[in-house]
Design a protein around this motif. Structure first.
Motif, short mmCIF file in Angstrom:
data_model
loop_
_atom_site.label_atom_id
_atom_site.label_comp_id
_atom_site.label_asym_id
_atom_site.label_seq_id
_atom_site.Cartn_x
_atom_site.Cartn_y
_atom_site.Cartn_z
N LEU A 291 -2.99 9.51 7.33
CA LEU A 291 -1.67 9.08 6.84
C LEU A 291 -1.80 8.25 5.57
CD1 LEU A 291 0.09 8.05 10.19
CD2 LEU A 291 0.57 10.06 8.79
N ASN A 292 -2.77 7.38 5.54
CA ASN A 292 -2.98 6.53 4.37
C ASN A 292 -3.30 7.37 3.14
OD1 ASN A 292 -3.10 3.86 3.30
ND2 ASN A 292 -5.33 3.91 3.37
N ASN A 293 -4.17 8.37 3.33
CA ASN A 293 -4.55 9.23 2.21
C ASN A 293 -3.38 10.08 1.73
OD1 ASN A 293 -7.16 8.26 2.23
ND2 ASN A 293 -7.96 9.91 3.51
N GLU A 294 -2.61 10.62 2.67
CA GLU A 294 -1.47 11.44 2.30
C GLU A 294 -0.41 10.63 1.55
OE1 GLU A 294 -0.09 13.13 5.95
OE2 GLU A 294 -1.43 14.88 5.82
N PHE A 295 -0.14 9.42 2.04
CA PHE A 295 0.84 8.55 1.39
C PHE A 295 0.37 8.18 -0.01
CE2 PHE A 295 3.27 4.81 0.41
CZ PHE A 295 4.46 4.94 1.10
N ASN B 251 -1.56 2.80 -1.50
CA ASN B 251 -1.91 2.86 -0.07
C ASN B 251 -1.02 1.94 0.75
OD1 ASN B 251 -4.90 3.20 -1.53
ND2 ASN B 251 -4.52 4.58 0.16
N PRO B 252 -0.44 2.43 1.84
CA PRO B 252 0.37 1.58 2.71
C PRO B 252 -0.47 0.80 3.72
CG PRO B 252 0.42 3.80 3.55
CD PRO B 252 -0.40 3.84 2.29
N ILE B 253 -1.77 1.12 3.79
CA ILE B 253 -2.67 0.43 4.72
C ILE B 253 -3.78 -0.25 3.92
CG2 ILE B 253 -4.32 0.69 6.61
CD1 ILE B 253 -2.69 3.09 7.57
N GLU B 254 -3.91 -1.55 4.12
CA GLU B 254 -4.96 -2.32 3.45
C GLU B 254 -6.28 -2.23 4.22
OE1 GLU B 254 -6.97 -4.82 0.84
OE2 GLU B 254 -5.03 -3.85 0.60
N CYS C 272 -1.13 -4.14 6.45
CA CYS C 272 -0.41 -3.46 5.37
C CYS C 272 -0.10 -4.44 4.23
CB CYS C 272 0.90 -2.88 5.90
SG CYS C 272 0.69 -1.67 7.23
N PRO C 273 0.01 -3.95 3.00
CA PRO C 273 0.34 -4.84 1.89
C PRO C 273 1.74 -5.43 1.97
CG PRO C 273 -0.71 -2.83 1.09
CD PRO C 273 -0.38 -2.61 2.53
#
Length: 231
Positions: free
Chosen positions: A54-58, A65-68, A110-111
């Motif tokens: 999901l992080n890579n697709e986003f 990236n939505p995930i830190e 997440c940021p």
């Protein structure tokens, strides 16, 4: 670290725990327990993989990236026993599978606050993910100011015996929320039930939350500027 003798390494039964001076070692070597912990490890790997995808697709779609970071853990035998005893549950597989929902845990940092809800939605909307429970401590913080989105989900794992579904608890926080939570534990566990300290920690949680949303507004402002410059 205490030495584990050959005698301790032999298979034990749940019944042996009642008479043991080191019940956590006995539990760790019960064959059914070891099998269940392996299943939880597989469930964590499954969710971890989903989150990375999901992080890579986003990132590909939105250039960020939505995930830190992602942290995973399995509760230790000692922690499991403590929680079973605290809840007056018998020490057996049924209690582990149905009485405890946080044996397998993942913390997603997440940021920004909206990233939390985006990641949660993308994950729980997947066909093979079942949402068992959801607690939003961001919109409804705990008394001490704690904020986080908690999800309990079931995900499929596959073995020689076929498909099974196991529970995983997921905590989603911003970097700022995680900063507060880590320091709150370091400071407050030494002096629980102190109203003055609790009030001050809650005040700082509110200040951090305010900063979170100010940074979110700044990010949105920057994105609008970039969009105008490139279109």
């Amino acid at each position: 670290m205490d030495e584990i003798t050959e005698e301790v390494l032999t298979p034990f039964l749940f019944e042996d725990i009642k008479t043991s001076e080191r019940p956590e070692i006995i539990l760790a070597n019960v064959p059914e327990f070891k099998e269940l912990m392996m299943q939880y490890e597989c469930a964590i790997m499954e969710v971890n993989t989903k989150l990375h995808v999901l992080n890579n697709e986003f990132s590909h779609m939105h250039q960020r990236n939505p995930i830190e970071s992602i942290k995973t853990r399995i509760k230790t035998p000692a922690s499991i026993l403590e929680k079973l005893n605290r809840r007056n549950l018998p020490i057996c597989i049924d209690s582990l599978e149905n009485g405890l929902t946080d044996i397998a845990g993942i913390r997603v940092i997440c940021p920004f606050p909206d990233d939390i809800y985006n990641v949660a939605e993308l994950l729980t909307n997947q066909d093979d993910v079942i949402t068992v429970a959801r607690k939003d401590y961001i919109k409804n913080p705990k008394k001490n100011g704690y904020k986080s989105l908690h999800l309990i989900i079931k995900v499929p794992i596959y073995s020689a015996e076929g498909e099974q579904k196991e529970l995983v608890e997921i905590q989603l926080r911003t970097i700022a929320m995680d900063y507060w939570s880590v320091l709150e534990y370091e400071l407050y566990y030494k002096k629980r039930d102190n109203a003055e300290i609790e009030a001050e920690l809650k005040k700082y949680a509110e200040e951090i939350a305010n900063l979170d949303y100010r940074m979110l507004k700044l990010r949105n402002k920057i994105e609008k500027i970039v969009y105008k410059e490139t279109n």
